[in-house]
Each structure stands twice: as C-alpha cells, then as structure tokens.
Write an enzyme that holds these catalytic residues in place. Structure first.
Site, PDB file in Angstrom:
ATOM      1  N   CYS A  77      -4.702   2.462  -3.644  1.00 23.62           N
ATOM      2  CA  CYS A  77      -3.465   2.985  -3.025  1.00 23.62           C
ATOM      3  C   CYS A  77      -2.314   2.008  -3.214  1.00 23.62           C
ATOM      4  CB  CYS A  77      -3.658   3.278  -1.539  1.00 23.62           C
ATOM      5  SG  CYS A  77      -4.814   4.590  -1.216  1.00 23.62           S
ATOM      6  N   ASP A  93       3.027  -4.433   7.862  1.00 17.97           N
ATOM      7  CA  ASP A  93       1.783  -3.684   7.696  1.00 17.97           C
ATOM      8  C   ASP A  93       0.653  -4.693   7.888  1.00 17.97           C
ATOM      9  OD1 ASP A  93      -0.549  -2.640   6.738  1.00 17.97           O
ATOM     10  OD2 ASP A  93       0.276  -1.913   4.847  1.00 17.97           O
ATOM     11  N   LYS A  95     -10.474  -0.743  10.450  1.00 19.83           N
ATOM     12  CA  LYS A  95     -10.615  -1.937   9.609  1.00 19.83           C
ATOM     13  C   LYS A  95     -10.983  -3.162  10.435  1.00 19.83           C
ATOM     14  CE  LYS A  95      -7.369  -0.177   6.212  1.00 19.83           C
ATOM     15  NZ  LYS A  95      -8.089   0.186   4.989  1.00 19.83           N
ATOM     16  N   GLN A 115      -4.523  -5.363   6.955  1.00 17.65           N
ATOM     17  CA  GLN A 115      -5.509  -6.326   6.430  1.00 17.65           C
ATOM     18  C   GLN A 115      -5.408  -7.696   7.091  1.00 17.65           C
ATOM     19  OE1 GLN A 115      -7.881  -5.394   4.528  1.00 17.65           O
ATOM     20  NE2 GLN A 115      -7.133  -3.468   3.690  1.00 17.65           N
ATOM     21  N   HIS A 139       0.872  -1.181   0.000  1.00 17.08           N
ATOM     22  CA  HIS A 139       0.000   0.000   0.000  1.00 17.08           C
ATOM     23  C   HIS A 139       0.914   1.237   0.000  1.00 17.08           C
ATOM     24  CE1 HIS A 139      -2.790   2.934   1.871  1.00 17.08           C
ATOM     25  NE2 HIS A 139      -3.767   2.129   1.500  1.00 17.08           N
TER      26      HIS A 139
HETATM   27  N1  PMP Z   1      -1.940  -0.876   4.428  1.00 17.89           N
HETATM   28  C1  PMP Z   1      -2.896  -1.628   3.894  1.00 17.89           C
HETATM   29  C2  PMP Z   1      -2.562  -3.005   3.413  1.00 17.89           C
HETATM   30  C3  PMP Z   1      -4.189  -1.118   3.783  1.00 17.89           C
HETATM   31  O1  PMP Z   1      -5.142  -1.868   3.232  1.00 17.89           O
HETATM   32  C4  PMP Z   1      -4.465   0.179   4.256  1.00 17.89           C
HETATM   33  C5  PMP Z   1      -5.849   0.779   4.133  1.00 17.89           C
HETATM   34  N2  PMP Z   1      -6.431   0.647   2.866  1.00 17.89           N
HETATM   35  C6  PMP Z   1      -3.428   0.916   4.828  1.00 17.89           C
HETATM   36  C7  PMP Z   1      -2.182   0.351   4.906  1.00 17.89           C
HETATM   37  C8  PMP Z   1      -3.622   2.306   5.351  1.00 17.89           C
HETATM   38  O2  PMP Z   1      -4.452   2.297   6.452  1.00 17.89           O
HETATM   39  P1  PMP Z   1      -5.003   3.656   7.057  1.00 17.89           P
HETATM   40  O3  PMP Z   1      -5.600   4.410   5.911  1.00 17.89           O
HETATM   41  O4  PMP Z   1      -6.016   3.214   8.052  1.00 17.89           O
HETATM   42  O5  PMP Z   1      -3.848   4.375   7.673  1.00 17.89           O
END
Ligand code: PMP
Length: 406
Positions: free
Chosen positions: A363, A197, A223, A200, A121
């Site tokens: 993203c 990270d 999430k 998910q 991401h």
């Molecule tokens: N890493 C991953 C794998 C994600 O799916 C997301 C959210 N789509 C993020 C990071 C970023 O999370 P946040 O927007 O809650 O900071």
C-alpha cells in the site's frame, strides 16, 4: 530482556505448523497476533456485559459503558494525551486519517498547501488527494535521502502556505523512524498542523503525544495485538472543538430539531452510531498486555532482532535492502528483494518453509515507484519473534536462492 518462550505461550496461534514446518510469523506490519488476555476480554464482554453504551440505565448498559470508557482512558494514558476528550475511537488508522483530511477540508482554500512524504501508506495519501481536489489546495511530496526522509527537501517545501504536514512516524516499507518532534516544531513555526500516521510506531515504541507536540495522531488496534476494526484518532482538544464531525447520526448529537441538530461534547461528538465496543475493550486489554511487558522492552527486543538480522541479510549475494543502512534508525520492518526472483515467488517459497512474510507494494505504490521497484518482500517483527526465527528466514533465503538458481 523478554522471556520470549514464556510469553509465546500467550499466543496459541504461534504454536502451529504451516506446510509441516513450525510457523514463523514475520508479517507483523500487516497485523499482529493476539494474546489470550485480549481474546478473553472480548469473550467476557460478550458473555457477561454485552449491551449498547451511553444510552441505557440498566446494569448491563452501565457496565458496557464503563468498560468502553475505561478502554479510552487506557489509550489516553498509553500515549499520554491530556484528556480522554482527545481520544476518538475509529475503525483504524485509515478512518482516522480520513477524518483528519475531512477536517482539513473544512478550512483549506486554493491558496493552501498540504505536505506529505513519498513514503506514506496509501491511507495517508489518497484522503489528501481527495481533499486537495475538492478544495483546490496543492498536495506536495517530500522525497527520500539515504533510505529515509530528506530533511532538506522538507525544509525547502514548507512555507507559510503549508496548512497541514502529514507523515508516518515509522514507514511500513523502509522501517525508518521519522523525527516527529522536529517535524512538528518546523510545521508549527510555519503555522501548519502536524498529523502523524502512527500505525507502525505506537505498537513498538513509547509515544508521548504531548512531548511530540503533534496535533493529530492516528493508529490501529490490530497492529498492537488488539482486534481489527478498532483504531484511534488523537487530536488536541482545542482542534477537536474547532472542527465539525464528519459522520452524523445517533450518539453524537445533543439535540435534534426538525431543521437542524447540535452536537454533544467531546469525544462523543465524533463517534456517530453504535461504536465497536468489544473492539475498544480488546484494545484496552492489548494495552494492558503491552504495559505488563513494557514498551521499552519490546522496542529493545525488536532492535536486537534487526541488528542480528541485517548483517546476515547483507551477506546474501543479490539481496537488495530498502531503508536506512544504520540499524539504529530503523524499527522492526525490513523490506528486501532477491535479484532474479519475483517477491511473490519468494514469499511463496518461504511459506513452504512455514515462514510468513508479505510481498507486494505494501500500500505504498508512490514509494515503490520512487524506489524503482514494483514490489518487495517484507519481514516485520514483534515481541514474540526470536533470533531462531531470523535464522530460519536466513536459511530459507539461501535455500530458495539455490533452488531457483538466482
Ligand atoms: N499506515 C501505515 C504506516 C500502515 O502500515 C498501515 C497498515 N498497513 C496503515 C496506515 C493502515 O492501517 P489500517 O489498515 O489498520 O487502517
């Protein structure tokens, strides 16, 4: 077995119509819905206990502090950290990963390397790009094989120059589950720190940071049925002792002199300013909710949905699936494209049927570039989704295909 119909009553938001159709919410990788217990925990805090934490000696301040710190303990237990000193509250995964990159910036030199993967991401790419530029360190990408991480590529790229390896536990596009324990072992054998990270993964599968032996682990409250604006950075205590804070101000100091200041102890050393108290309490309530259902049950349920849906998607001519072919290697995230139809048009058509899926680059632009697509549609599950939701998605995809004649 989850009693889905019963637990869905905990989520009033799901009980609504969108475009005259019952809502089918399949955008859980973006954010999840909140059960009533989370909503009332936040409400109760503001109605009964609201005060700032860690300063006052009055009763409300003590209650607020106790609630906030109780939430930290719930997080600790949920990921099996050794101590609450290792649990830092942040705004979310993005902030957590930014903090780690800032820590890295305190030690990286131009001779060092950082390894990330092409499936990351943006929040696990851009902070590293910034730190690499600032320190002169080299940022290296590991690529894909069979819709997942290319282990050989990782093995070839890692060396004693590698100081940080930062990877997603579960990709928010491919849905693949990365072998974190093996990656941590490999990173440690080369003297590198491993950063995960977990945005998910933590909401969907049991995570034990000690068993995985990770150095840093980031995730977001929203999430996992908690509120937005709260997240977690887990870090091994000895590392959090070693690194300097990246934000400064009230709450994180021990003494402030005119010339300099000293920091308070962990975990507060990193939490400058008034924290998101209600957010942390809401996250604690979300963890209680997950525990009441059982994280293994949630994972099993999502696995059943993936195993149910994947073959039905494969039957649709012109539908391309991304990620591992083997359902067992996947979490509940399925990205796809329908030939001849832009994913935004597809998502809009599905929305007309009450079905919420995401379309775009998620993203993860470097990943999509590697997959040679500009965008995909993505369906992602959580505990309240049903096989009937899957059937509706499949039916709507066939109808859309027919309507657009693709
Ligand atoms: N890493 C991953 C794998 C994600 O799916 C997301 C959210 N789509 C993020 C990071 C970023 O999370 P946040 O927007 O809650 O900071």
């Amino acid at each position: 077995m989850l009693e889905i119909e019963k637990l869905r009553e905990d989520f009033p938001i799901l009980n609504q119509k969108v475009n005259d159709e019952p809502l089918v919410y399949l955008d859980n990788a973006a954010t999840t819905q909140k059960p009533l217990t989370v909503l009332s925990a936040i409400n109760d805090f503001y109605q009964q206990d609201n005060a700032n934490v860690h300063r006052g000696v009055h009763t409300l301040a003590e209650r607020a502090t106790a609630d906030y710190e109780a939430a930290r303990e719930k997080v600790r237990a949920f990921i099996n950290a050794q101590s609450t000193k290792e649990i830092l509250f942040t705004r979310g995964t993005t902030t957590s990963l930014n903090w780690v990159a800032q820590f890295a910036g305190q030690i990286l030199t131009p001779a060092d390397e950082v390894i990330i993967t092409i499936m990351e991401h943006h929040s696990n790419i851009v902070p590293w790009q910034e730190i690499a530029q600032r320190t002169g360190a080299t940022l290296k990408f590991v690529y894909l094989k069979d819709g997942g991480l290319d282990w050989t590529d990782l093995n070839e790229k890692i060396s004693t120059k590698t100081k940080f390896v930062s990877v997603a536990h579960v990709s928010n596009v491919l849905g693949c589950i990365n072998p974190i324990k093996e990656i941590a072992d490999l990173a440690h054998a080369h003297g590198a720190y491993v950063v995960v990270d977990g945005a998910q993964s933590v909401p969907h599968m049991a995570v034990d940071v000690q068993e995985l032996d990770v150095d840093f682990f980031a995730f977001s409250g929203h999430k996992m049925m908690g509120p937005t604006g709260i997240g977690v950075l887990y870090g091994k205590e000895e590392l959090l002792q070693r690194f300097e804070p990246v934000e400064f101000g009230g709450e994180m100091i021990d003494f402030v002199y005119e010339s300099h200041s000293t920091w308070t102890e962990l975990p507060w050393k990193f939490e400058a300013g008034t924290p998101n108290i209600a957010g942390a309490i809401g996250l604690g309530a979300a963890i209680d909710y997950i525990n009441s259902i059982g994280i293994e049950n949630i994972q099993q349920h999502e696995r059943e949905l993936v195993e149910y849906l994947l073959p039905k998607l494969k039957e649709i001519p012109g539908l391309t699936l991304y990620g591992p072919a083997e359902p067992r290697q996947r979490a509940g995230v399925i990205a796809f494209n329908l030939q001849g139809l832009h994913p935004h048009d597809l998502a809009t058509a599905l929305d007309m049927e009450g079905i919420a899926v995401r379309a775009g680059h998620h993203c993860a632009q470097p990943l999509l570039h590697d997959l040679k697509v500009a965008a995909t549609a993505r369906a992602s599950f959580y505990l309240y989704n049903t096989k009937a939701d899957c059937d509706k998605l499949i039916k709507a995809l066939w109808v859309t295909k027919e309507f657009f004649n693709v």
